[in-house]
Design a protein around this motif. Sequence first.
Motif, short mmCIF file in Angstrom:
data_model
loop_
_atom_site.label_atom_id
_atom_site.label_comp_id
_atom_site.label_asym_id
_atom_site.label_seq_id
_atom_site.Cartn_x
_atom_site.Cartn_y
_atom_site.Cartn_z
N GLY A 138 31.76 -20.80 -0.81
CA GLY A 138 30.40 -20.38 -0.49
C GLY A 138 29.74 -19.49 -1.51
N VAL A 198 29.17 -17.49 5.36
CA VAL A 198 29.09 -17.02 6.74
C VAL A 198 30.40 -17.29 7.48
CG1 VAL A 198 27.95 -17.42 8.96
CG2 VAL A 198 26.59 -17.19 6.87
N ALA A 249 23.59 -17.95 8.04
CA ALA A 249 23.56 -19.07 7.09
C ALA A 249 22.12 -19.48 6.81
CB ALA A 249 24.33 -20.26 7.65
N THR A 259 25.39 -18.59 2.11
CA THR A 259 25.65 -20.01 2.35
C THR A 259 26.46 -20.15 3.64
OG1 THR A 259 27.73 -19.96 1.17
CG2 THR A 259 25.76 -20.46 -0.15
N ALA A 260 26.49 -21.36 4.18
CA ALA A 260 27.25 -21.59 5.42
C ALA A 260 28.72 -21.23 5.23
CB ALA A 260 27.09 -23.04 5.85
#
Length: 274
Positions: free
Chosen positions: A152, A88, A126, A84-85
């Motif tokens: 995340g 990251v 991501a 997930t962003a």
Amino acid sequence: MTLEPIAEGVLVHESACIQSRSTVVLGATGALVVDPGITRAELAAIAAALRELEQPAVAAFATHPDWDHTLWHAELGDAPRYGTAACVAAMAQLRGGPDWQEELAPWLPPEFAGDIPMELLGLITAVPDASTHVPWDGPAVRILEHRAHAAGHAALFVEERGVLVAGDMVSDVLVPFVDLGGPDPIEDYLAGLDVLEGVADAVDVIVPGHGSTGDQAELRARIALDRAYVTALRDGREPDDPRIGPSAPLEWMTDVHRAQTDALAALRASPLVE
Ligand SMILES: [Zn+2]
């Protein structure tokens, strides 16, 4: 056997280190590898097993930004490694300083530290914004992002195979570790459990980040156990939990539980300023 089948086209590996679980989903032209594993030898063995299956790693996914879920080995090739962003971002921060490997070293289990390939740790991309599924050529893999345990954190749900890859939740050996740096460690954890419960009807097999796989009844039992543990933390009660105490599968878990209880009490006494 390096990889043990748990459903059609889905195999798992168990590491000697904290019973870490890796999951492999076979696809049209190669495999998706989730939380690849821990030691150099184990990662190389997974790569060899994939070669034997003629299923090279074509994609990977890290369920959350902890060192034990974001490792890699050159023999697995250069497939995109997704997260997930928020995962990251956390990894970029971890790798940001010049001495990040030295800073991380004290957190590694000493008996395995020399065998853990740090150089490729956390090189995660991501998933495209608002992705609901892992971008790859194989069975649809749904991303269930939530805020329990770590920023995340995402469980992966391979719906057509009935497999839920849970990340660091619903383990039979680890108690829930709440994210003490998160906005609301307790409520965020309970909300994460609700996310898992929301798909439980369609789950045949669960793969926790650490410990034994289980069936749907086991998933429900572990959600209840995790919820009872976190609720006890919230209410300042001592949980009645088989993962801690004299018959716990991991003897150090009781100490970790105590440290978590103390840290939560300290946080309540002086909340972090946003
Ligand atoms: Zn873990």
